[in-house]
Design an enzyme around this catalytic site. Sequence first.
Site, mmCIF file in Angstrom:
data_model
loop_
_atom_site.group_PDB
_atom_site.id
_atom_site.type_symbol
_atom_site.label_atom_id
_atom_site.label_comp_id
_atom_site.label_asym_id
_atom_site.label_seq_id
_atom_site.Cartn_x
_atom_site.Cartn_y
_atom_site.Cartn_z
ATOM 1 N N SER A 1 71.773 -17.978 9.586
ATOM 2 C CA SER A 1 72.240 -16.615 9.294
ATOM 3 C C SER A 1 71.424 -16.005 8.165
ATOM 4 O O SER A 1 71.158 -14.800 8.158
ATOM 5 C CB SER A 1 73.722 -16.631 8.886
ATOM 6 N N ARG B 1 71.944 -29.164 11.062
ATOM 7 C CA ARG B 1 70.654 -28.992 11.710
ATOM 8 C C ARG B 1 69.651 -30.046 11.253
ATOM 9 O O ARG B 1 69.037 -30.712 12.041
ATOM 10 C CB ARG B 1 70.103 -27.582 11.432
ATOM 11 N N HIS C 1 76.512 -21.117 15.670
ATOM 12 C CA HIS C 1 77.918 -21.282 15.275
ATOM 13 C C HIS C 1 78.809 -21.376 16.522
ATOM 14 O O HIS C 1 79.700 -22.212 16.604
ATOM 15 C CB HIS C 1 78.411 -20.065 14.474
ATOM 16 N N LYS D 1 80.758 -13.603 -3.749
ATOM 17 C CA LYS D 1 79.621 -13.585 -2.836
ATOM 18 C C LYS D 1 79.473 -12.198 -2.215
ATOM 19 O O LYS D 1 80.477 -11.558 -1.877
ATOM 20 C CB LYS D 1 79.851 -14.629 -1.733
HETATM 21 O O1 PNS Z 1 78.617 -20.873 6.284
HETATM 22 P P1 PNS Z 1 78.710 -21.427 4.901
HETATM 23 O O2 PNS Z 1 78.304 -20.406 3.867
HETATM 24 O O3 PNS Z 1 78.009 -22.734 4.727
HETATM 25 O O4 PNS Z 1 80.287 -21.683 4.684
HETATM 26 C C1 PNS Z 1 80.733 -22.143 3.461
HETATM 27 C C2 PNS Z 1 82.240 -22.439 3.485
HETATM 28 C C3 PNS Z 1 83.045 -21.168 3.663
HETATM 29 C C4 PNS Z 1 82.554 -23.407 4.592
HETATM 30 C C5 PNS Z 1 82.485 -23.120 2.127
HETATM 31 O O5 PNS Z 1 81.999 -22.291 1.117
HETATM 32 C C6 PNS Z 1 83.950 -23.403 1.871
HETATM 33 O O6 PNS Z 1 84.458 -24.373 2.357
HETATM 34 N N1 PNS Z 1 84.562 -22.534 1.049
HETATM 35 C C7 PNS Z 1 85.917 -22.672 0.616
HETATM 36 C C8 PNS Z 1 85.958 -23.167 -0.850
HETATM 37 C C9 PNS Z 1 85.843 -24.684 -0.849
HETATM 38 O O7 PNS Z 1 86.770 -25.381 -0.486
HETATM 39 N N2 PNS Z 1 84.642 -25.168 -1.192
HETATM 40 C C10 PNS Z 1 84.283 -26.581 -1.091
HETATM 41 C C11 PNS Z 1 84.487 -27.296 -2.375
HETATM 42 S S1 PNS Z 1 83.955 -28.972 -2.192
#
Ligand code: PNS
Length: 164
Positions: free
Chosen positions: A128, A91, A19, A43
């Site tokens: 992670s 990745r 990250h 979550k």
């Molecule tokens: O590290 P991650 O778990 O892949 O991160 C996920 C994250 C936080 C980037 C994603 O869940 C996110 O954008 N959440 C906010 C809600 C949202 O807008 N979701 C996308 C809908 S298309």
Amino acid sequence: MSVTKVVCPGSFDPITLGHLDIIRRARDLFGGVVVAVGVNPQKRYLFGERRVDLVRGAVADLDGVEVEEMDGLLVDFCAERGIPAVVKGIRFGSDFDFEVQMAHMNHGQTGLETILLPAAAEHLTLSSTLLRTILVNGGDVTRYVPPNVAAAIARRDWETTDPA
Ligand code: PNS
């Protein structure tokens, strides 16, 4: 339009060297980065609310990088700050498939752009999710995380012991 600030969103449970590499490269490309630490009430995060402080500690020496919590939609978070693009690391193929789907959904809502940076070779297999499994079972993940996260892990500084 010249983009001077982007958002790097994620769960960061916990933040890893992978990250951090993406955040640093996004900062080098655009000058400013807001790291958006996702807060999803549905979550269960291993590091819970400590994730935000762990990200803050990890980026403390990076000029131009701020850290904020994000609840609700990523598109709203970006629109409220006038930020037109997000930068995410990918990745391998499964990351790409998922990110392209989200990128199209986000773009369809507000025009938010997604820039995908390939993970550095040394971080290609870092995750992670895997780190959480290793550390709750007593394994050593020190080499994959920034020093402040390694210190938190050494203190068993997480809020639950269940893998998220
Ligand atoms: O590290 P991650 O778990 O892949 O991160 C996920 C994250 C936080 C980037 C994603 O869940 C996110 O954008 N959440 C906010 C809600 C949202 O807008 N979701 C996308 C809908 S298309």
